[in-house]
Write a protein that holds these residues in place. Sequence first.
Motif, PDB file in Angstrom:
ATOM      1  N   ASN A  87       0.803  -1.232   0.000  1.00  0.00           N
ATOM      2  CA  ASN A  87       0.000   0.000   0.000  1.00  0.00           C
ATOM      3  C   ASN A  87       0.830   1.273   0.000  1.00  0.00           C
ATOM      4  OD1 ASN A  87      -2.506  -1.329   0.033  1.00  0.00           O
ATOM      5  ND2 ASN A  87      -2.370  -1.664   2.241  1.00  0.00           N
ATOM      6  N   GLU A  88       2.159   1.108  -0.056  1.00  0.00           N
ATOM      7  CA  GLU A  88       3.094   2.240  -0.091  1.00  0.00           C
ATOM      8  C   GLU A  88       2.971   3.136   1.139  1.00  0.00           C
ATOM      9  OE1 GLU A  88       2.775   4.178  -3.886  1.00  0.00           O
ATOM     10  OE2 GLU A  88       3.798   2.526  -4.901  1.00  0.00           O
ATOM     11  N   CYS A  89       2.677   2.546   2.278  1.00  0.00           N
ATOM     12  CA  CYS A  89       2.641   3.292   3.544  1.00  0.00           C
ATOM     13  C   CYS A  89       4.045   3.349   4.140  1.00  0.00           C
ATOM     14  CB  CYS A  89       1.698   2.620   4.546  1.00  0.00           C
ATOM     15  SG  CYS A  89      -0.024   2.564   4.026  1.00  0.00           S
ATOM     16  N   GLU A  90       4.384   4.472   4.740  1.00  0.00           N
ATOM     17  CA  GLU A  90       5.683   4.604   5.410  1.00  0.00           C
ATOM     18  C   GLU A  90       5.500   4.231   6.879  1.00  0.00           C
ATOM     19  OE1 GLU A  90       8.005   8.084   4.578  1.00  0.00           O
ATOM     20  OE2 GLU A  90       7.052   8.383   2.640  1.00  0.00           O
ATOM     21  N   ASP A  91       5.252   2.962   7.114  1.00  0.00           N
ATOM     22  CA  ASP A  91       4.938   2.521   8.478  1.00  0.00           C
ATOM     23  C   ASP A  91       5.695   1.256   8.863  1.00  0.00           C
ATOM     24  OD1 ASP A  91       3.677   0.670   6.862  1.00  0.00           O
ATOM     25  OD2 ASP A  91       1.870   0.537   8.085  1.00  0.00           O
ATOM     26  N   LEU A  92       6.868   1.047   8.247  1.00  0.00           N
ATOM     27  CA  LEU A  92       7.599  -0.187   8.495  1.00  0.00           C
ATOM     28  C   LEU A  92       8.191  -0.217   9.899  1.00  0.00           C
ATOM     29  CD1 LEU A  92       9.469  -0.707   5.095  1.00  0.00           C
ATOM     30  CD2 LEU A  92       7.376  -1.814   5.907  1.00  0.00           C
ATOM     31  N   GLU A  93       7.964  -1.308  10.566  1.00  0.00           N
ATOM     32  CA  GLU A  93       8.476  -1.529  11.916  1.00  0.00           C
ATOM     33  C   GLU A  93       9.664  -2.488  11.832  1.00  0.00           C
ATOM     34  OE1 GLU A  93       6.824  -4.565  15.186  1.00  0.00           O
ATOM     35  OE2 GLU A  93       5.550  -2.787  14.978  1.00  0.00           O
ATOM     36  N   TYR A  94      10.757  -2.168  12.530  1.00  0.00           N
ATOM     37  CA  TYR A  94      11.930  -3.037  12.538  1.00  0.00           C
ATOM     38  C   TYR A  94      11.536  -4.404  13.074  1.00  0.00           C
ATOM     39  CZ  TYR A  94      16.379  -5.059  14.016  1.00  0.00           C
ATOM     40  OH  TYR A  94      17.451  -5.907  14.213  1.00  0.00           O
ATOM     41  N   LEU A  95      12.013  -5.441  12.407  1.00  0.00           N
ATOM     42  CA  LEU A  95      11.665  -6.796  12.810  1.00  0.00           C
ATOM     43  C   LEU A  95      12.891  -7.609  13.218  1.00  0.00           C
ATOM     44  CD1 LEU A  95       9.200  -8.681  13.058  1.00  0.00           C
ATOM     45  CD2 LEU A  95       9.570  -9.373  10.684  1.00  0.00           C
ATOM     46  N   ASP A  96      13.933  -7.587  12.384  1.00  0.00           N
ATOM     47  CA  ASP A  96      15.077  -8.447  12.656  1.00  0.00           C
ATOM     48  C   ASP A  96      16.223  -8.069  11.720  1.00  0.00           C
ATOM     49  OD1 ASP A  96      16.425 -10.521  13.903  1.00  0.00           O
ATOM     50  OD2 ASP A  96      15.718 -12.044  12.498  1.00  0.00           O
ATOM     51  N   LYS A  97      17.452  -8.511  12.079  1.00  0.00           N
ATOM     52  CA  LYS A  97      18.605  -8.238  11.217  1.00  0.00           C
ATOM     53  C   LYS A  97      19.631  -9.361  11.323  1.00  0.00           C
ATOM     54  CE  LYS A  97      21.941  -5.250  12.135  1.00  0.00           C
ATOM     55  NZ  LYS A  97      22.780  -4.043  12.278  1.00  0.00           N
ATOM     56  N   PHE A  98      20.202  -9.731  10.166  1.00  0.00           N
ATOM     57  CA  PHE A  98      21.339 -10.636  10.113  1.00  0.00           C
ATOM     58  C   PHE A  98      22.551  -9.823   9.670  1.00  0.00           C
ATOM     59  CE2 PHE A  98      17.679 -13.342   9.510  1.00  0.00           C
ATOM     60  CZ  PHE A  98      17.986 -14.497  10.227  1.00  0.00           C
ATOM     61  N   ASP A  99      23.627  -9.906  10.413  1.00  0.00           N
ATOM     62  CA  ASP A  99      24.830  -9.162  10.063  1.00  0.00           C
ATOM     63  C   ASP A  99      25.645  -9.905   9.010  1.00  0.00           C
ATOM     64  OD1 ASP A  99      24.239  -7.182  11.943  1.00  0.00           O
ATOM     65  OD2 ASP A  99      25.239  -8.297  13.553  1.00  0.00           O
ATOM     66  N   SER A 100      26.153  -9.160   8.030  1.00  0.00           N
ATOM     67  CA  SER A 100      27.106  -9.693   7.045  1.00  0.00           C
ATOM     68  C   SER A 100      26.625 -10.980   6.381  1.00  0.00           C
ATOM     69  CB  SER A 100      28.475  -9.922   7.710  1.00  0.00           C
ATOM     70  OG  SER A 100      28.968  -8.738   8.259  1.00  0.00           O
ATOM     71  N   TYR A 101      25.551 -10.867   5.640  1.00  0.00           N
ATOM     72  CA  TYR A 101      24.953 -12.013   4.955  1.00  0.00           C
ATOM     73  C   TYR A 101      25.445 -12.048   3.505  1.00  0.00           C
ATOM     74  CZ  TYR A 101      21.315 -15.591   4.489  1.00  0.00           C
ATOM     75  OH  TYR A 101      20.642 -16.781   4.341  1.00  0.00           O
ATOM     76  N   PRO A 102      25.757 -13.227   2.951  1.00  0.00           N
ATOM     77  CA  PRO A 102      26.209 -13.324   1.551  1.00  0.00           C
ATOM     78  C   PRO A 102      25.120 -12.852   0.580  1.00  0.00           C
ATOM     79  CG  PRO A 102      26.620 -15.385   2.738  1.00  0.00           C
ATOM     80  CD  PRO A 102      25.741 -14.544   3.620  1.00  0.00           C
ATOM     81  N   VAL A 103      25.511 -12.118  -0.449  1.00  0.00           N
ATOM     82  CA  VAL A 103      24.525 -11.568  -1.387  1.00  0.00           C
ATOM     83  C   VAL A 103      24.217 -12.524  -2.542  1.00  0.00           C
ATOM     84  CG1 VAL A 103      25.248  -9.214  -0.859  1.00  0.00           C
ATOM     85  CG2 VAL A 103      26.200 -10.366  -2.862  1.00  0.00           C
ATOM     86  N   PHE A 104      24.981 -13.613  -2.662  1.00  0.00           N
ATOM     87  CA  PHE A 104      24.778 -14.551  -3.763  1.00  0.00           C
ATOM     88  C   PHE A 104      24.590 -15.955  -3.200  1.00  0.00           C
ATOM     89  CE2 PHE A 104      26.779 -17.331  -7.132  1.00  0.00           C
ATOM     90  CZ  PHE A 104      25.727 -17.234  -8.038  1.00  0.00           C
ATOM     91  N   MET A 105      23.606 -16.703  -3.726  1.00  0.00           N
ATOM     92  CA  MET A 105      23.273 -18.023  -3.193  1.00  0.00           C
ATOM     93  C   MET A 105      24.054 -19.163  -3.829  1.00  0.00           C
ATOM     94  SD  MET A 105      19.163 -17.916  -3.038  1.00  0.00           S
ATOM     95  CE  MET A 105      18.255 -16.684  -2.122  1.00  0.00           C
ATOM     96  N   GLY A 106      24.870 -18.868  -4.790  1.00  0.00           N
ATOM     97  CA  GLY A 106      25.501 -19.930  -5.554  1.00  0.00           C
ATOM     98  C   GLY A 106      26.912 -20.268  -5.126  1.00  0.00           C
ATOM     99  N   CYS A 107      27.621 -20.979  -6.007  1.00  0.00           N
ATOM    100  CA  CYS A 107      28.977 -21.435  -5.755  1.00  0.00           C
ATOM    101  C   CYS A 107      29.926 -20.792  -6.762  1.00  0.00           C
ATOM    102  CB  CYS A 107      29.048 -22.949  -5.848  1.00  0.00           C
ATOM    103  SG  CYS A 107      28.026 -23.777  -4.601  1.00  0.00           S
ATOM    104  N   VAL A 108      31.140 -20.522  -6.313  1.00  0.00           N
ATOM    105  CA  VAL A 108      32.082 -19.747  -7.125  1.00  0.00           C
ATOM    106  C   VAL A 108      33.488 -20.328  -7.026  1.00  0.00           C
ATOM    107  CG1 VAL A 108      30.784 -17.581  -6.972  1.00  0.00           C
ATOM    108  CG2 VAL A 108      32.438 -18.160  -5.176  1.00  0.00           C
ATOM    109  N   ASN A 109      34.350 -19.857  -7.922  1.00  0.00           N
ATOM    110  CA  ASN A 109      35.763 -20.204  -7.889  1.00  0.00           C
ATOM    111  C   ASN A 109      36.625 -19.038  -7.414  1.00  0.00           C
ATOM    112  OD1 ASN A 109      35.744 -22.949  -8.855  1.00  0.00           O
ATOM    113  ND2 ASN A 109      35.249 -22.169 -10.901  1.00  0.00           N
ATOM    114  N   GLN A 110      36.028 -17.886  -7.264  1.00  0.00           N
ATOM    115  CA  GLN A 110      36.782 -16.686  -6.926  1.00  0.00           C
ATOM    116  C   GLN A 110      37.301 -16.733  -5.486  1.00  0.00           C
ATOM    117  OE1 GLN A 110      33.625 -13.807  -7.500  1.00  0.00           O
ATOM    118  NE2 GLN A 110      33.204 -13.661  -5.319  1.00  0.00           N
TER     119      GLN A 110
END
Length: 382
Positions: free
Chosen positions: A14-37
């Motif tokens: 509804n585009e309301c500016e009423d978001l309430e903080y719920l939870d936070k995970f610190d330093s979470y990976p941004v990609f779900m896959g596997c890499v060689n880098q």
Amino acid sequence: MSIKQIHRNKDVINECEDLEYLDKFDSYPVFMGCVNQPIEQDILVDMQWGISKNSGIIQLSSLIPLEILYSEDHGAGVTGTMWLQHHKEFAKFIQKQSPKSVLEIGGSHGILSREYKKTNDIGWTILEPNPVPAADVNAVFIKGFFNDEFIFSDDIDAIVHSHVFEHVYYPNEFITHISNFLEEGQKLIFSFPNMEQMLKRKYTNCINFEHTVLLTEPYVDYLLSKHGFKEVDKQYFQDDHSIFYSYIKDSTVDTITLPNGLYEHNKKLYLDYVDYHKELINDLNIKIENTSDDQDVYLFGAHVFAQSLIEFGLNTSGIICLLDNDKNKQGKRLYGTSMVVESPKILKGVKNPIVILKAGVYNREISTDILNNINSDTIFWE
């Protein structure tokens, strides 16, 4: 490595500016896959969740730029008999709507088009940011995203998407674009994860950096009717996997209202999910610590399944390696971790191996395969 995130401060329903903080995970990976880098190149950012007091929608507050989040394919929806069964069943569902020509948004590998065209060889175009066509797929691929800049001149009478809606950052805008793209009487057919059941059953692939909104059935009903779509058909695939929807564009349809109590209901769902995993990880860490030296422990699921458990605090020092059936992941490192992926076949001959298995709806398929085809003495911690 740091990135500039996209801040989403309004309720996406509804585009309301009423978001309430719920939870936070610190330093979470941004990609779900596997890499060689090298691990130093991995991007980790805080994952913060909020909830709207008005609509009850749970959503991620800060988003990853799409070109980083989807910089490459991570293989979702390709490996396993359940995904193939899903594509076959969804193809049958689409058949009932008799489309003449399809534009599929986010078709990735094209398996859905392949399964559909086995019985009805219609025109099928796939719009996908990272096309990776599977064998025997003859659909036309276009590399890109579906937004207000996308132009398509070919004639189609149906838009199809499978497990795409939950990836959309702004659902209102997405459905607006589709509504503007289709003419009156044309079809919108999609498959969508049963997110209510997934979160209720504590599946870690429910909400994350890719699934940034807890879109449950009341929100789908509301958004589609709001943008002039009338429901034609609906079908459940498994009781905790997907929901198939078929709509027709009909500007006369009345908007379905959201039910009361979604804020309280969804908040409890999420907090129960978090509490469950805190207790689970505490239990698993104790078990790992108390495991005898001659018994090996493995973790299955080189995806968000493992990343989530690690972020909740799973002690990986006592785990041999990650296991995954996807050959494209084997030999690589799971992004955001130091863990290398191996085939479950390495369990063959190991004495009473222990596998931590928290892969949601796929648990049974995975454990059955290992027990029947690799090592019948495997012990699963589920």
